[in-house]
Design a protein around this motif. Structure first.
Motif, PDB file in Angstrom:
ATOM      1  N   ASP A 240       0.818  -1.206   0.000  1.00  0.00           N
ATOM      2  CA  ASP A 240       0.000   0.000   0.000  1.00  0.00           C
ATOM      3  C   ASP A 240       0.853   1.259   0.000  1.00  0.00           C
ATOM      4  N   THR A 241       1.890   1.287   0.854  1.00  0.00           N
ATOM      5  CA  THR A 241       2.718   2.493   0.916  1.00  0.00           C
ATOM      6  C   THR A 241       3.511   2.671  -0.360  1.00  0.00           C
ATOM      7  N   ASP A 242       3.980   1.573  -0.937  1.00  0.00           N
ATOM      8  CA  ASP A 242       4.703   1.689  -2.197  1.00  0.00           C
ATOM      9  C   ASP A 242       3.795   2.216  -3.304  1.00  0.00           C
ATOM     10  N   ALA A 243       2.538   1.786  -3.283  1.00  0.00           N
ATOM     11  CA  ALA A 243       1.591   2.266  -4.283  1.00  0.00           C
ATOM     12  C   ALA A 243       1.337   3.749  -4.110  1.00  0.00           C
ATOM     13  N   ASP A 244       1.242   4.171  -2.846  1.00  0.00           N
ATOM     14  CA  ASP A 244       1.025   5.594  -2.578  1.00  0.00           C
ATOM     15  C   ASP A 244       2.222   6.421  -3.014  1.00  0.00           C
ATOM     16  N   ILE A 245       3.423   5.919  -2.752  1.00  0.00           N
ATOM     17  CA  ILE A 245       4.626   6.639  -3.159  1.00  0.00           C
ATOM     18  C   ILE A 245       4.683   6.722  -4.680  1.00  0.00           C
ATOM     19  N   ALA A 246       4.298   5.638  -5.340  1.00  0.00           N
ATOM     20  CA  ALA A 246       4.319   5.630  -6.799  1.00  0.00           C
ATOM     21  C   ALA A 246       3.422   6.712  -7.366  1.00  0.00           C
ATOM     22  N   ALA A 247       2.315   6.993  -6.657  1.00  0.00           N
ATOM     23  CA  ALA A 247       1.377   8.001  -7.143  1.00  0.00           C
ATOM     24  C   ALA A 247       1.999   9.391  -7.173  1.00  0.00           C
ATOM     25  N   LEU A 248       3.042   9.596  -6.374  1.00  0.00           N
ATOM     26  CA  LEU A 248       3.691  10.906  -6.333  1.00  0.00           C
ATOM     27  C   LEU A 248       4.332  11.248  -7.670  1.00  0.00           C
ATOM     28  N   THR A 249       4.830  10.276  -8.346  1.00  0.00           N
ATOM     29  CA  THR A 249       5.493  10.540  -9.614  1.00  0.00           C
ATOM     30  C   THR A 249       4.558  10.389 -10.801  1.00  0.00           C
ATOM     31  N   GLY A 250       3.346   9.933 -10.552  1.00  0.00           N
ATOM     32  CA  GLY A 250       2.412   9.720 -11.644  1.00  0.00           C
ATOM     33  C   GLY A 250       2.787   8.539 -12.506  1.00  0.00           C
ATOM     34  N   LEU A 251       3.638   7.631 -12.011  1.00  0.00           N
ATOM     35  CA  LEU A 251       4.105   6.507 -12.820  1.00  0.00           C
ATOM     36  C   LEU A 251       3.280   5.242 -12.630  1.00  0.00           C
ATOM     37  N   LYS A 252       2.482   5.196 -11.576  1.00  0.00           N
ATOM     38  CA  LYS A 252       1.695   3.999 -11.317  1.00  0.00           C
ATOM     39  C   LYS A 252       0.735   3.746 -12.478  1.00  0.00           C
ATOM     40  N   GLY A 253       0.848   2.536 -13.057  1.00  0.00           N
ATOM     41  CA  GLY A 253      -0.032   2.164 -14.155  1.00  0.00           C
ATOM     42  C   GLY A 253       0.420   2.651 -15.527  1.00  0.00           C
ATOM     43  N   ARG A 254       1.487   3.459 -15.577  1.00  0.00           N
ATOM     44  CA  ARG A 254       1.976   3.939 -16.883  1.00  0.00           C
ATOM     45  C   ARG A 254       2.702   2.814 -17.620  1.00  0.00           C
ATOM     46  N   LYS A 255       2.562   2.804 -18.931  1.00  0.00           N
ATOM     47  CA  LYS A 255       3.268   1.822 -19.768  1.00  0.00           C
ATOM     48  C   LYS A 255       4.392   2.536 -20.514  1.00  0.00           C
ATOM     49  N   ILE A 256       5.597   2.074 -20.281  1.00  0.00           N
ATOM     50  CA  ILE A 256       6.779   2.753 -20.815  1.00  0.00           C
ATOM     51  C   ILE A 256       7.657   1.743 -21.552  1.00  0.00           C
ATOM     52  N   THR A 257       8.046   2.086 -22.761  1.00  0.00           N
ATOM     53  CA  THR A 257       8.993   1.248 -23.503  1.00  0.00           C
ATOM     54  C   THR A 257      10.373   1.889 -23.458  1.00  0.00           C
ATOM     55  N   ILE A 258      11.364   1.085 -23.062  1.00  0.00           N
ATOM     56  CA  ILE A 258      12.753   1.533 -22.997  1.00  0.00           C
ATOM     57  C   ILE A 258      13.544   0.824 -24.089  1.00  0.00           C
ATOM     58  N   SER A 334       2.248   1.606 -25.468  1.00  0.00           N
ATOM     59  CA  SER A 334       2.938   2.319 -24.391  1.00  0.00           C
ATOM     60  C   SER A 334       2.549   3.797 -24.374  1.00  0.00           C
ATOM     61  N   ASP A 335       2.681   4.392 -23.209  1.00  0.00           N
ATOM     62  CA  ASP A 335       2.387   5.818 -23.053  1.00  0.00           C
ATOM     63  C   ASP A 335       3.525   6.676 -23.593  1.00  0.00           C
ATOM     64  N   ILE A 336       4.759   6.197 -23.426  1.00  0.00           N
ATOM     65  CA  ILE A 336       5.926   6.926 -23.930  1.00  0.00           C
ATOM     66  C   ILE A 336       6.988   5.925 -24.387  1.00  0.00           C
ATOM     67  N   PHE A 337       7.916   6.428 -25.194  1.00  0.00           N
ATOM     68  CA  PHE A 337       9.023   5.617 -25.704  1.00  0.00           C
ATOM     69  C   PHE A 337      10.318   6.376 -25.436  1.00  0.00           C
ATOM     70  N   ILE A 338      11.282   5.683 -24.814  1.00  0.00           N
ATOM     71  CA  ILE A 338      12.583   6.290 -24.486  1.00  0.00           C
ATOM     72  C   ILE A 338      13.685   5.475 -25.153  1.00  0.00           C
ATOM     73  N   SER A 339      14.441   6.093 -26.048  1.00  0.00           N
ATOM     74  CA  SER A 339      15.570   5.420 -26.680  1.00  0.00           C
ATOM     75  C   SER A 339      16.867   6.004 -26.128  1.00  0.00           C
ATOM     76  N   ILE A 340      17.724   5.138 -25.601  1.00  0.00           N
ATOM     77  CA  ILE A 340      18.945   5.571 -24.902  1.00  0.00           C
ATOM     78  C   ILE A 340      20.166   5.355 -25.785  1.00  0.00           C
ATOM     79  N   HIS A 341      20.952   6.410 -25.945  1.00  0.00           N
ATOM     80  CA  HIS A 341      22.154   6.341 -26.790  1.00  0.00           C
ATOM     81  C   HIS A 341      23.301   7.096 -26.137  1.00  0.00           C
ATOM     82  N   MET A 342      24.490   6.889 -26.670  1.00  0.00           N
ATOM     83  CA  MET A 342      25.668   7.673 -26.325  1.00  0.00           C
ATOM     84  C   MET A 342      26.147   8.368 -27.589  1.00  0.00           C
TER      85      MET A 342
END
Length: 441
Positions: A240-258, A334-342
């Motif tokens: 429960d507390t982890d779920a509440d903390i997750a809500a602070l960032t708005g990331l709970k339930g978000r679908k993200i592709t890395i 996914s809600d967002i797509f993040i491509s990581i490069h150097m």
């Protein structure tokens, strides 16, 4: 003669300036050595309560006090110093809290002041162990008992008995003793009520005064009975507390592709000492996944090992390989797509972090690129090369807001070394996670 003297003084000043700067930097480093760094403060305001989380790079001891006229809860974090990246005045939109301020109270104490409307019985302060952030202090204000009648907005003055325990006046019939989360007996909590500095003369102008009593005078008023102190209340993280903390960032339930750039037969750019881009991007991606999952997100990875993404493997064309990465995001919706490069350049002097978005894409893609770029810079200290439009395949052919972040230059010896270290990997991942949280926040 005066002109010659002036030039002499100017030259000496220029020569000595780096020495003075280094000395100041060294003094600061020595002062904060062994202390906990307070790295951020996050706020989530809901209809039933407001939750404030203070992030630190290690568990921290604290003491809680209450002040009246106006009602304030003051939390002192001992053995801590405040990062200059943390905002001192936090905007609040809540019926439970008026204002939040944070500052360096004295040389080893960070003070958080929450001006609130809930009185002495409708707030709770506790620390969390575990999770993606090493040290977290949580402050809840509002309906923390599950009964809206107890989250009173107009609370009368609170009286204190001789033991320093707050007891509500007779008109505050709805108040009750706050409940504290159950503690994990395996955690050895430090009692922050011992060894506190109560010298009323120690103040610091970095903490702004409230509209009424000055919270910097709080230690002096303790003896007069106007404050309430409480020791640490450590708590184990529950679902429960982890779920509440997750809500602070708005990331709970978000679908993200890395998307970890390159991989398999494609090494990407190679640094001066032989570090491969594909290895760095994969390490950052896997660490980023850990952080995001811990905050409640659902994460899809284009690759988790050193391999191509396309089912054709090394036989895939460049377009087929890139489209396979886009397919992971598109098929998962996914809600967002993040491509990581150097990044890389023929000159080893090139350095910095760049955020890219599709030139004909949405404003949300640009916003995502900008926030991720800034998050990385804040964490690893690279210079900014700006947020730029591009025509890169993976950000053009994804159906959601997308960004390609060039974390740093692998061709730069210093940045190659940084991103080949465990600390650099973790900070880069944290920076991207911060940017994502900022985007959804």
């Amino acid at each position: 003669m005066k002109r010659v003297l002036f030039l002499f003084v100017a030259i000496v000043s220029i020569i000595l300036l780096p020495t003075w700067a280094c000395a100041a930097s060294s003094d600061f480093g020595e002062r904060v050595s062994g202390m906990t760094e307070v790295t951020g403060i996050r706020v989530n305001s809901g209809s039933e309560k407001i939750r404030i989380v203070v992030d630190a790079n290690a568990p921290v001891s604290y003491r809680t006090m209450t002040l009246s006229n106006p009602n304030r809860v003051v939390v002192d974090l001992k053995g801590a110093w405040l990062s200059n990246k943390v905002k001192k005045n936090i905007p609040v939109d809540s019926r439970f809290v008026n204002a939040i301020r944070i500052g360096q109270f004295n040389k080893d104490t960070v003070r958080v002041v929450v001006e609130n409307k809930v009185g002495a019985s409708n707030y709770n302060v506790f620390s969390l162990k575990g999770g993606p952030v090493p040290g977290r202090l949580v402050m809840d204000f509002g309906n923390i008992h599950g009964d809206t009648s107890k989250a009173t907005i107009a609370i009368p003055d609170v009286k204190h008995d001789s033991s320093g325990t707050a007891s509500p006046s007779t008109s505050d019939a709805g108040s009750s003793t706050p409940q504290t989360p159950s503690a994990d007996t395996s955690q050895q909590a430090t009692d922050a009520s011992q060894g506190q500095d109560t010298d009323p003369s120690v103040t610091d102008s970095s903490v702004p005064a409230s509209s009424g009593q000055d919270e910097l005078d709080a230690p002096a008023k303790e003896a007069a009975g106007d404050t309430q102190t409480s020791p640490n209340q450590p708590a184990a993280i529950t679902d429960d507390t982890d779920a509440d903390i997750a809500a602070l960032t708005g990331l709970k339930g978000r679908k993200i592709t890395i998307d970890a750039g390159h991989g398999g037969n494609d090494s990407g750019a190679i640094g001066p000492t032989g570090v491969m881009e594909k290895s760095v991007t994969l390490r950052i991606a896997n660490e980023l996944r850990r952080l995001l999952v811990a905050e409640g997100a659902t994460v899809y990875m284009t690759r988790t090992t050193d391999t191509e993404v396309s089912s054709k493997g090394a036989n895939a064309s460049d377009i087929e390989e890139l489209q396979a990465r886009c397919d992971v995001a598109n098929n998962s919706k996914s809600d967002i797509f993040i491509s990581i490069h150097m990044d890389s350049f023929s000159s080893g002097a090139a350095k910095g972090t760049t955020g890219y978005y599709y030139s004909l894409g949405s404003k949300r893609s640009r916003d995502l690129a900008d926030k991720v770029r800034q998050g990385v810079i804040d964490q690893i200290g690279t210079s900014s090369r700006g947020t730029q439009s591009c025509n890169f395949y993976v950000v053009k052919h994804t159906d959601m807001p997308a960004t390609l972040v060039e974390v740093a230059f692998i061709s730069n010896p210093q940045e190659e070394q940084l991103l080949n270290s465990e600390e650099g990997i973790k900070k880069a991942a944290q920076g991207i996670a911060d940017g994502i949280a900022d985007y959804f926040g």
